[in-house]
Design a protein around this motif. Structure first.
Motif, PDB file in Angstrom:
ATOM      1  N   LEU A  14       0.858  -1.184   0.000  1.00 41.03           N
ATOM      2  CA  LEU A  14       0.000   0.000   0.000  1.00 41.03           C
ATOM      3  C   LEU A  14       0.894   1.234   0.000  1.00 41.03           C
ATOM      4  N   HIS A  15       0.558   2.210  -0.815  1.00 43.00           N
ATOM      5  CA  HIS A  15       1.305   3.480  -0.823  1.00 43.00           C
ATOM      6  C   HIS A  15       0.331   4.599  -0.488  1.00 43.00           C
ATOM      7  N   THR A  16       0.699   5.417   0.513  1.00 41.25           N
ATOM      8  CA  THR A  16      -0.217   6.441   1.015  1.00 41.25           C
ATOM      9  C   THR A  16      -0.092   7.769   0.282  1.00 41.25           C
ATOM     10  N   PHE A  61      -4.273   3.988   7.594  1.00 40.87           N
ATOM     11  CA  PHE A  61      -2.913   4.401   7.271  1.00 40.87           C
ATOM     12  C   PHE A  61      -2.967   5.642   6.383  1.00 40.87           C
ATOM     13  N   SER A  62      -2.151   6.626   6.703  1.00 48.39           N
ATOM     14  CA  SER A  62      -2.099   7.842   5.902  1.00 48.39           C
ATOM     15  C   SER A  62      -0.658   8.315   5.796  1.00 48.39           C
ATOM     16  N   GLY A  63      -0.445   9.345   4.988  1.00 42.91           N
ATOM     17  CA  GLY A  63       0.878   9.925   4.807  1.00 42.91           C
ATOM     18  C   GLY A  63       0.831  11.425   5.012  1.00 42.91           C
ATOM     19  N   HIS A  64       1.358  12.179   4.042  1.00 42.14           N
ATOM     20  CA  HIS A  64       1.310  13.640   3.995  1.00 42.14           C
ATOM     21  C   HIS A  64       2.259  14.279   5.006  1.00 42.14           C
ATOM     22  N   ASP A  65       2.153  13.973   6.275  1.00 45.22           N
ATOM     23  CA  ASP A  65       3.170  14.364   7.245  1.00 45.22           C
ATOM     24  C   ASP A  65       4.364  13.424   7.092  1.00 45.22           C
ATOM     25  N   HIS A  66       5.549  13.990   6.879  1.00 49.80           N
ATOM     26  CA  HIS A  66       6.733  13.181   6.587  1.00 49.80           C
ATOM     27  C   HIS A  66       7.364  12.710   7.890  1.00 49.80           C
TER      28      HIS A  66
END
Length: 640
Positions: free
Chosen positions: A324-326, A489-494
């Motif tokens: 999975l890639h966020t 699961f999320s991203g955006h914040d590194h």
């Protein structure tokens, strides 16, 4: 892209589709061809280099010859740049005008190479030699090319591909040398850059996509138009064949009637009238109808820097069924020009054996092509509402996975039909999709986090005065909690962040895939672990538990957690509009919460997960010196 469908492995009654490809199923290769790894000189390969300064001596006249001794030159991994922010190796020097680069690669059977491709991004001109003979140039006009010649300005990042097939006879058994001289556009050059790869036969892939219980898609591109045969089966020596007779550079094959939960081996044979080439073998597991599933998660990755290559190297060792890639697959934007050097070539060995399921990030929409490159690369399930793959779901074993389209709440051009909102079709689809699944595990992934403590904490991309994370909480949490979603699961914040569960929903931020890390902005009250660290996650669902391991770019495990399928009592989320004034939008600044027990105990938010849920049942606000807007969204009830 032409699509062909295989007849399958199982012994089924002939269908019209199977009968149409009966000939393909009995195909026998005409000639054996050796398997050759496409990346002869991969992204991140080791190069020796020399920086040429206006106030220094010229490079040796024979520096690009294969027998030149470059052992005294410094070495580094590509790409290279003079502090441009997207390089692996930083070039430092004064009054630079050009730079010389050399790398070696080894071939056992050079005569087996039919087609050759040089792919590179550079600033601002170059000359390339293969085993001492010039094979390509852009910019320099002098003959031989002068080391201090300036060239016209060329903007970057912008990848160029050069077909070197006519020079394949230069290849030798044993050690070969690729040499490139990069030129600046001024004297001295404000910037120099080079990232290059040399490929044989396959300009992209092969890689696997959208693997179901009985089918899988194989995609690849070739240097020249070819026909192809996909060889596949249950053993490393495939015994089934699917022929694709049309000449094309872009290939798409569908393997069908595969047995569920089974390891399928495959390879691709490409052909022209003049020769053929065979890809390295790949293997993937078809989706089981039930049972364990192993998957990796990463996000915010495509920087072209050393951390991205290090995370990719660690990820390649993970034994997973899917990835999975966020979101934010490529920086500064996902474009056709950058898709290979910063995505597909970097993760080539991983994508050959495990399908990727991404969700778009904001940088994936910043390019002029919007999401066109995204949908060209990834063949994903579609949803029945819009008929597209902007948001979608799929099953794998005991898990139901849902990808949401939340590349932030920015109103992106021509994306209004898929945007998330209180009355959006996507939100209605989410509720219906979750209500209809029978899988015991429900996993959601999206780009923008619902809870986080990093650099995007106070984002308000739609400029309505409400922080994005608070809007997402209001829209999504009632649905996620109602239908028993266990992990988001999320991203955006590194960064990496694990948060305390809310009514059984465990939230993770995994945005450390390779781009610049974010420091802590303000600690969310639910934050359990926050680390500004490059990483990926390795997850395994087995029975009634989901085990999550956070692994950094050096392979070190720095966080683990085991999530139960049915959680014990946890924090209970309530829509703020239903709260009394003291706990609503007008809650007093500086409130914290005190869990009532005997005796009374004030609990730090970062240690909430250590408290036994059976010990606490009620909560009341108590004065404190700190404040946090998210406090308005929670009534903390420890429930039996």
């Amino acid at each position: 892209m032409r699509q062909a469908v295989a007849p399958g492995l199982t012994r089924l009654l002939p269908t019209p589709l199977a009968l149409a490809f009966a000939l393909a199923g009995s195909f026998v290769p005409r000639m054996p061809a050796p398997e050759i790894e496409p990346a002869l000189v991969p992204v991140g390969a080791l190069w020796h280099y020399r920086l040429n300064s206006l106030d220094g001596p010229p490079p040796p006249a024979n520096w690009f010859q294969p027998d030149f001794d470059d052992s005294a030159w410094p070495s580094g991994r590509s790409g290279f740049g003079t502090g441009l922010g997207d390089e692996v190796t930083v070039l430092t020097g004064s009054n630079l005008v050009s730079a010389c680069f050399r790398t070696r690669f080894t071939l056992d059977e050079p005569a087996a190479i039919q087609w050759l491709l040089l792919r590179l991004d550079y600033h601002s001109g170059y000359v390339a030699w293969l085993n001492g003979q010039e094979v390509a140039r852009r910019g320099p006009v002098t003959e031989p090319p002068a080391w201090d010649e300036v060239v016209p300005f060329r903007p970057r990042p912008a990848t160029e591909e050069v077909n070197l097939s006519s020079f394949r006879t230069l290849l030798r058994t044993g050690t070969n040398v690729l040499a490139i001289q990069v030129h600046g556009y001024l004297r001295p050059a404000p910037a120099l850059a080079l990232i290059a790869e040399l490929r044989a036969h396959f300009s992209r892939g092969p890689y696997v996509q959208q693997v179901g219980p009985t089918s899988a898609h194989i995609l690849w591109q070739t240097v020249v138009p070819t026909t192809a045969v996909v060889e596949y089966g249950l053993q490393p020596g495939p015994d089934h064949f699917l022929e694709l007779p049309q000449l094309t550079n872009r290939h798409h094959a569908v393997l069908s009637n595969l047995p569920p939960g089974t390891l399928i081996h495959y390879r691709v044979r490409s052909r022209t009238e003049d020769g053929e080439a065979l890809s390295p073998p790949g293997a993937f597991r078809t989706a089981p109808l039930a049972g364990p599933v192993r998957f990796a998660v990463l996000g915010d990755s495509g920087s072209g820097t050393l951390p991205q290559l290090q995370v990719a190297s660690c990820l390649a060792t993970a034994a997973v069924d899917l990835v999975l890639h966020t979101g934010d697959l490529v920086y500064p934007a996902l474009t056709r020009a950058l898709a290979d050097l910063r995505l597909l070539s970097v993760y080539e060995s991983i994508m050959r054996n495990a399908p990727w399921y991404p969700t778009p990030g904001n940088h994936d929409l910043y390019g002029p092509e919007l999401l066109d490159p995204y949908f060209e690369i990834f063949l994903l399930p579609t949803n029945p509402v819009t008929g597209t793959a902007h948001f979608y779901s799929f099953d794998f074993g005991d898990a139901h996975f849902i990808s949401l389209f939340v590349p932030t709440l920015m109103p992106f051009r021509n994306q209004q039909a898929w945007q998330m909102g209180a009355d959006s079709p996507q939100l209605s689809w989410l509720a219906g999709d979750l209500a209809s699944t029978d899988r015991p595990w429900r996993i959601v992934f999206l780009h923008s986090p619902l809870f986080h403590s990093g650099g995007h904490r106070y984002d308000d991309y739609n400029f309505n005065g409400i922080q994005d994370r608070l809007e997402l909480q209001t829209w999504l949490l009632p649905i996620l909690t109602r239908y028993g979603v266990q992990a988001v699961f999320s991203g955006h914040d590194h960064s990496y962040e694990r948060l305390a569960p809310i009514q059984g929903v465990h939230a993770f931020v995994t945005g450390g895939g390779g781009y610049t890390l974010y420091a802590l902005t303000e600690r969310d009250r639910l934050s359990v672990v926050y680390q500004a660290r490059f990483h990926h996650l390795e997850c395994e669902i087995n029975g009634d538990t989901l085990h999550v391991v956070a692994r950094d770019r050096f392979g070190n495990v720095f966080d683990t957690v085991t999530i139960p399928r049915v959680s014990p009592p946890t924090l209970f989320w309530v829509d703020p509009t239903s709260l009394p004034p003291r706990l609503g939008w007008n809650s007093a600044p500086g409130e914290t919460y005190e869990l009532q027990a005997t005796p009374a105990l004030t609990v730090p938010w970062e240690t909430l997960e250590t408290i036994s849920a059976t010990d606490y049942q009620t909560v009341r606000p108590v004065p404190d010196t700190g404040s946090d807007p998210t406090a308005a969204f929670f009534r903390l009830l420890w429930r039996r």
